[in-house]
Design a protein around this motif. Sequence first.
Motif, PDB file in Angstrom:
ATOM      1  N   GLU A  11       0.847  -1.183   0.000  1.00  0.00           N
ATOM      2  CA  GLU A  11       0.000   0.000   0.000  1.00  0.00           C
ATOM      3  C   GLU A  11       0.887   1.238   0.000  1.00  0.00           C
ATOM      4  O   GLU A  11       1.832   1.334   0.783  1.00  0.00           O
ATOM      5  N   GLU A  61       0.603   5.515  -0.058  1.00  0.00           N
ATOM      6  CA  GLU A  61      -0.297   6.657   0.113  1.00  0.00           C
ATOM      7  C   GLU A  61       0.532   7.923   0.307  1.00  0.00           C
ATOM      8  O   GLU A  61       1.602   7.896   0.917  1.00  0.00           O
ATOM      9  N   THR A  97       0.630  -1.334  -8.234  1.00  0.00           N
ATOM     10  CA  THR A  97       0.087  -0.841  -6.973  1.00  0.00           C
ATOM     11  C   THR A  97      -0.554   0.515  -7.210  1.00  0.00           C
ATOM     12  O   THR A  97       0.021   1.386  -7.859  1.00  0.00           O
ATOM     13  N   GLU A  98      -1.748   0.678  -6.685  1.00  0.00           N
ATOM     14  CA  GLU A  98      -2.454   1.945  -6.832  1.00  0.00           C
ATOM     15  C   GLU A  98      -1.940   2.947  -5.804  1.00  0.00           C
ATOM     16  O   GLU A  98      -1.843   2.640  -4.619  1.00  0.00           O
ATOM     17  N   LYS A 138      -2.536   5.920  -3.524  1.00  0.00           N
ATOM     18  CA  LYS A 138      -3.654   6.609  -2.880  1.00  0.00           C
ATOM     19  C   LYS A 138      -3.161   8.001  -2.479  1.00  0.00           C
ATOM     20  O   LYS A 138      -2.147   8.132  -1.805  1.00  0.00           O
ATOM     21  N   THR A 180      -4.260  11.315  -0.421  1.00  0.00           N
ATOM     22  CA  THR A 180      -5.225  11.733   0.592  1.00  0.00           C
ATOM     23  C   THR A 180      -5.015  13.196   0.947  1.00  0.00           C
ATOM     24  O   THR A 180      -3.920  13.590   1.355  1.00  0.00           O
TER      25      THR A 180
END
Length: 80
Positions: free
Chosen positions: A2, A4, A32-33, A35, A37
């Motif tokens: 993950e 981000e 992999t995405e 993210k 925020t």
Amino acid sequence: MEIEIYTKRNCHLCEVMIKTVRECLYELKNETELKVTDIESDKDLSKYKLKIPVLIIDNKMYAKYSVDKEKLMRKLKNIS
């Protein structure tokens, strides 16, 4: 994996970090995405107000303010 980035509007450093991370993922052919925020939309993230951008990899802070592309490439290769 993950990945981000904590960011906010009109943040040049944030744009540079996002671009660098996306380039690394592309060059490694890692799907992999990323993210992204916006800290202004989450009260819990307001503590990062003066520390952005922040790069989080697998729920751990990896970098803030900027990221070295070569070091990030090695990190991503090692955890892929």
